[in-house]
Write an enzyme that holds these catalytic residues in place. Structure first.
Site, PDB file in Angstrom:
ATOM      1  N   GLY A  19       0.764  -1.234   0.000  1.00 18.72           N
ATOM      2  CA  GLY A  19       0.000   0.000   0.000  1.00 18.72           C
ATOM      3  C   GLY A  19       0.794   1.282   0.000  1.00 18.72           C
ATOM      4  NE  ARG A  52     -12.103  -5.278   7.951  1.00 20.13           N
ATOM      5  CZ  ARG A  52     -13.058  -5.482   8.850  1.00 20.13           C
ATOM      6  NH1 ARG A  52     -13.392  -6.723   9.174  1.00 20.13           N
ATOM      7  NH2 ARG A  52     -13.678  -4.467   9.412  1.00 20.13           N
ATOM      8  CE  LYS A  98       7.392 -19.361  18.657  1.00 18.18           C
ATOM      9  NZ  LYS A  98       6.160 -20.171  18.587  1.00 18.18           N
ATOM     10  CG  HIS A 121       6.406  16.382  51.884  1.00 13.86           C
ATOM     11  ND1 HIS A 121       7.236  15.359  52.290  1.00 13.86           N
ATOM     12  CD2 HIS A 121       7.218  17.440  51.690  1.00 13.86           C
ATOM     13  CE1 HIS A 121       8.489  15.778  52.338  1.00 13.86           C
ATOM     14  NE2 HIS A 121       8.496  17.043  51.979  1.00 13.86           N
ATOM     15  CG  ASN A 138      -8.518  10.617  60.263  1.00 16.30           C
ATOM     16  OD1 ASN A 138      -9.442  10.152  59.615  1.00 16.30           O
ATOM     17  ND2 ASN A 138      -7.947   9.952  61.280  1.00 16.30           N
TER      18      ASN A 138
END
Length: 526
Positions: free
Chosen positions: A40, A69, A142, A278, A420
């Site tokens: 392509g 495809r 691979k 911090h 808290n």
């Protein structure tokens, strides 16, 4: 076969969507005697540059079908990549079926991530899922003993240099194979994430996290820890998308704190400044101008602000820049900055200035991930927001309009303070922050105590908590925390409610003559 010797590239397969560097790679391959197979747009680009190219369909004798495809998913291609040159049986089968070896595969994938980021519809996204490309990449990786695989134009220069030395080495091919599997893994992760989002499945059965390393950091939280910064492709404005205008490289802690500061400042629409130290806000304010907001935010805790991170939600102006630069500041992050502001900061060579172009949307969702031994936790971002209509007045006394505005401001700040969390606020600015304590009572005490110390330093008649309001990120388990807040001078309190001792806490508020509202939503932040 001597695996330490470079392998000559006699035949290369090139099929790339990103044409960057393609011609240089093609010229180097041709110059060193390699045949190029291509498809392509890649074949056309090489041919237009005057390079000899063999179309894959001519090489295989099988045409491209199904709108392209299927073009490389054929034995002549995959056999040429996967066939082992050191196994006589493989070599015999390749010869019997007229399969020519392929020594180099250069493939970069259909731009699926970019297509999703562009906001394209489902059909376009699906059409940009590459099938042949990942198959070619994985096959070449691979069989990296015999095949080099390129998945990024950034790798071309190394291969061009290798061609000059006679071919690719096993060490190079193995490194490229590892990079190839990382790329296909990230690609599949992006696709699975897109499908999960399409299904509105926020927490899918299998969750894959992928990122691209943006920078190796000098160290992590501490010098003995290794660290790197990765980008995951999310477009949310912040440290990952920001342009660094000046300053030295950002550290691990800089990045973490800057993210915390910028997310916090984005909560506000009026001019706002957040100072973080911090990962906790030590000063937050809104005002009619950034300059005024800076003054108010700094007043909350000028000691902790030294060496802090400053985030702004409007374009940084020169006056505010001059003020921020007057104390030691590690990072400034803002959507934009004026030319005058950048000139003012340029004198501080080490100060980092980050410009993001936009603010993150506090209401936007997304996942937040934290690692654990043996796994990780994932949760949706805390995008909860409370308005006046969501509040329930639980005391005999209701807040005034001014108190109500400050309560909502304080609760929005508490969302970004480590639990808290207790936040005192007055006139759209924090006047005391208690963060990250094991006891809510301690957070209330610490914030009030620091406010007292700052009042003495500033020569004030009383701590700024006098006449303030207070927010708690979660319910009060006992009345003692609320009583501490009252003693600090707060006149109204906002908290989620939901404790088995709510009645006791409400009674303490009524006894003190203060107003209290429940949100029904907590903001734990660990």
């Amino acid at each position: 076969m001597d695996q330490s010797a470079p392998l000559r590239v006699a035949r290369a397969l090139i099929s790339v969507s990103d044409k960057t560097g393609l011609i240089d790679l093609g010229r180097a391959l041709v110059a060193h005697g390699a045949e190029i197979l291509s498809t392509g747009g890649s074949a056309k680009a090489l041919r237009d540059a005057g390079l000899p190219v063999t179309e894959v369909s001519d090489h295989t004798g099988f045409p491209e079908i199904l709108d392209g495809r299927v073009k490389t998913l054929v034995p002549q291609i995959h056999g040429g990549i996967l066939g082992r040159r050191d196994l006589p049986a493989h070599v015999e089968q390749m010869q019997a079926h007229q399969i020519s070896p392929i020594d180099l595969v250069a493939v970069n994938l259909y731009p699926f991530e970019a297509t999703v980021a562009s906001g394209a519809g489902a059909e376009d996204c699906i059409e940009n899922i590459d099938i042949g490309g990942p198959a070619l990449i994985r096959a070449a990786a691979k069989n990296h003993d015999d095949v080099a695989v390129l998945t990024s134009p950034a790798q071309y220069a190394e291969i061009i240099a290798a061609l000059e030395q006679g071919g690719t080495t096993l060490q190079t091919r193995r490194a490229l194979a590892g990079a190839a599997y990382a790329r296909t893994s990230a690609y599949d992760a992006a696709i699975s994430a897109w499908f999960a989002k399409e299904r509105e499945d926020l927490l899918p059965e299998r969750l894959t996290i992928a990122g691209e390393r943006a920078e190796v950091l000098r160290y992590g939280e501490n010098p003995h820890q290794q660290a790197a910064f990765y980008r995951n492709g999310e477009t949310r404005p912040g440290v990952a998308t920001a342009r660094q205008v000046q300053g030295k490289a950002l550290s691990y802690n800089n990045l973490n704190d800057t993210d915390a500061a910028f997310e916090a400042v984005a909560e506000f629409s009026e001019p706002a400044v957040v100072i973080v130290k911090h990962a906790n806000p030590c000063g937050v304010a809104t005002a009619s101008s950034l300059s005024s907001a800076w003054d108010l935010a700094l007043r909350c805790d000028p000691v902790s602000a030294f060496g802090g991170i400053v985030a702004l939600n409007h374009a940084l102006d020169e006056e505010t820049a001059e003020k921020i630069a007057s104390i030691f500041t590690e990072v400034i992050v803002a959507p934009d900055a004026t030319e005058g502001a950048m000139i003012a900061l340029a004198r501080k060579k080490n100060l980092r200035l980050l410009l993001t172009g936009a603010l993150p949307d506090p209401s936007q969702g997304g996942l937040v991930v934290r690692s654990l031994a043996g796994g990780f936790l994932a949760q949706t971002r805390d995008n909860g927001r409370i308005g006046v209509a969501d509040l329930k007045v639980v005391t005999k006394k209701a807040p005034t309009d001014t108190e109500m505005a400050d309560l909502l401001f304080a609760f929005r700040v508490a969302k970004h303070v480590k639990s808290n969390a207790i936040v005192y606020a007055k006139d759209g600015a924090t006047v005391g922050v208690g963060a990250g304590q094991m006891s809510r009572l301690d957070s209330a005490r610490i914030a009030a105590s620091k406010a007292g110390d700052i009042a003495k330093t500033l020569g004030l008649d009383a701590p700024l908590t006098k006449g303030s309001v207070a927010a708690s990120d979660a319910f009060f388990p006992f009345a003692d925390g609320l009583e501490t807040i009252v003693a600090a001078g707060a006149t109204a309190v906002i908290q989620p409610g939901g404790s088995i001792r709510d009645d006791e806490v409400i009674a303490a508020a009524d006894a003190a003559g203060i107003a209290m509202v429940f949100t029904g939503m907590r903001h734990f932040r660990h």
